[in-house]
Design an enzyme around this catalytic site. Structure first.
Site, short mmCIF file in Angstrom:
data_model
loop_
_atom_site.label_atom_id
_atom_site.label_comp_id
_atom_site.label_asym_id
_atom_site.label_seq_id
_atom_site.Cartn_x
_atom_site.Cartn_y
_atom_site.Cartn_z
N ARG A 166 27.93 54.65 -4.26
CA ARG A 166 27.14 54.49 -3.04
C ARG A 166 27.09 55.76 -2.21
O ARG A 166 26.02 56.19 -1.78
CB ARG A 166 27.67 53.34 -2.20
CG ARG A 166 27.13 51.99 -2.58
CD ARG A 166 28.16 50.94 -2.35
NE ARG A 166 29.32 51.19 -3.18
CZ ARG A 166 29.37 50.83 -4.48
NH1 ARG A 166 28.37 50.22 -5.02
NH2 ARG A 166 30.42 51.11 -5.21
N THR A 167 28.23 56.38 -1.94
CA THR A 167 28.23 57.54 -1.06
C THR A 167 27.41 58.68 -1.65
O THR A 167 26.56 59.27 -0.98
CB THR A 167 29.68 58.00 -0.79
OG1 THR A 167 30.41 56.95 -0.19
CG2 THR A 167 29.69 59.21 0.14
N HIS B 189 36.76 58.98 6.17
CA HIS B 189 35.44 58.83 5.53
C HIS B 189 34.44 58.69 6.68
O HIS B 189 33.88 57.61 6.90
CB HIS B 189 35.44 57.60 4.64
CG HIS B 189 34.30 57.55 3.67
ND1 HIS B 189 33.22 58.42 3.71
CD2 HIS B 189 34.06 56.72 2.61
CE1 HIS B 189 32.39 58.12 2.73
NE2 HIS B 189 32.87 57.10 2.05
N ARG C 257 33.44 65.17 -1.68
CA ARG C 257 34.47 64.11 -1.80
C ARG C 257 35.59 64.66 -2.68
O ARG C 257 35.33 65.34 -3.68
CB ARG C 257 33.90 62.84 -2.45
CG ARG C 257 35.02 61.87 -2.85
CD ARG C 257 34.51 60.52 -3.26
NE ARG C 257 34.05 59.77 -2.10
CZ ARG C 257 33.83 58.46 -2.10
NH1 ARG C 257 34.02 57.75 -3.19
NH2 ARG C 257 33.40 57.84 -1.03
N LYS D 245 38.98 75.10 -15.55
CA LYS D 245 39.63 76.34 -15.99
C LYS D 245 40.75 76.77 -15.05
O LYS D 245 41.38 77.81 -15.27
CB LYS D 245 38.60 77.47 -16.08
CG LYS D 245 37.41 77.16 -16.99
CD LYS D 245 36.37 78.26 -16.89
CE LYS D 245 35.13 77.92 -17.70
NZ LYS D 245 34.05 78.93 -17.51
#
Length: 303
Positions: A51-52, A129, A101, A80
């Site tokens: 959703r986000t 959030h 995120r 890496k």
């Protein structure tokens, strides 16, 4: 808000929160304004999201913006051994704004300190959030016609639930009362209880959801988050602590609405969906309008 990062809900004032909600309402009426055609937005998701991520990308695409980034860090130079600092410094060269995120608490704040462009925190570990909080505020305002003097019930994982932590801090500006319903192991952390005590706000900690349903204006359900448990046996003990069913809502107020940041597992039965009380899918749609407002204000495209 121009050129400022949004890492914590407390980075913006109450007045700025209300400005975002006001602009979100404008975008709800017309979400296809072509105001981002000259801008590139980086979408860096070091942790899975549906959703986000899609909400941000939908919001940006509807405004004509261009998106670069990744949804799986294992396909980038992080694999890496590249540091977060170097990834952010590099991507700052390619974009006007970064949406990020990350699974670690504090990672978004660190990114904002090394980036050359604004950062929007799309969730960092169990910390914050803020864009979810703003869409939650918008959803509450849309269903209750106010944010003032409401009674809010939070249910589920209140220990690790970053959406709960951010939302209670934002609602503390509107003289709300809170019920925290959770197994003792997952109750709201002491630091947030102290925060509310210091602001002189009423709150109660409980374990039975039926004790709060008749009293609340908003019932905010959350998922017990398996990914936050280091010991799987602890998750098994609490995973099915709550399942809200349609019949449970028979004692609720007429104005009461059920919100959930999604995804859900078993905590809301699907028979709630068409009960007239389940607002969570509209809540997810509201995220598009709110994120359009946030991006536009940070890039200085709206005032």
């Amino acid at each position: 808000m121009k050129n400022r990062s949004l890492i914590s809900i407390n980075d913006f004032s109450k007045e700025e929160h209300l400005k975002i909600l006001e602009l979100a309402a404008e975008f709800e009426k017309d979400s296809r304004q072509q105001i981002l055609t000259k801008h590139v937005i980086a979408s860096l998701f070091f942790e899975p999201s549906t959703r986000t991520r899609l909400s941000f990308e939908s919001a940006i695409s509807m405004l004509g913006g261009h998106i670069v980034g990744f949804t799986d860090a294992s396909s980038t130079s992080v694999k890496k051994g590249e540091s977060l600092r170097d990834t952010i410094k590099t991507v700052s060269n390619y974009a006007d704004l970064i949406v990020m995120r990350h699974p670690f608490d504090g990672s978004a704040r660190f990114a904002s300190e090394v980036a050359d462009v604004p950062i929007i925190n799309a969730g960092d570990g169990s910390n914050q959030h803020p864009t979810q909080t703003l869409l939650d505020l918008y959803s509450i305002q849309q269903t209750q016609n106010t944010l003032e003097n409401l009674t809010i019930g939070f249910v589920g994982d209140l220990k690790y639930g970053r959406t709960v932590h951010s939302l209670l801090m934002a609602l503390s500006n509107f003289n709300c009362k809170f019920h925290f319903v959770a197994p003792s192991f997952l109750q709201i952390p002491e630091q947030y209880q102290m925060f509310l005590k210091n602001k002189g706000l009423e709150f109660h900690t409980l374990s039975n959801i039926h004790d709060v349903i008749p009293d609340v204006d908003i019932l905010y359900m959350t998922r017990i988050q398996r990914e936050r448990f280091s010991d799987p046996s602890e998750y098994e003990k609490v995973k099915d602590s709550y399942e809200l069913k349609r019949d449970d809502l028979s004692t609720s107020k007429d104005n009461m609405q059920v919100l959930h940041p999604l995804p859900r597992v078993n905590e809301i039965n699907i028979d709630v969906d068409d009960s007239g009380k389940g607002y969570y899918f509209q809540q997810a749609l509201n995220g598009v309008y709110v994120r359009q407002a946030i991006v536009s204000l940070i890039l200085g495209l709206k005032k």
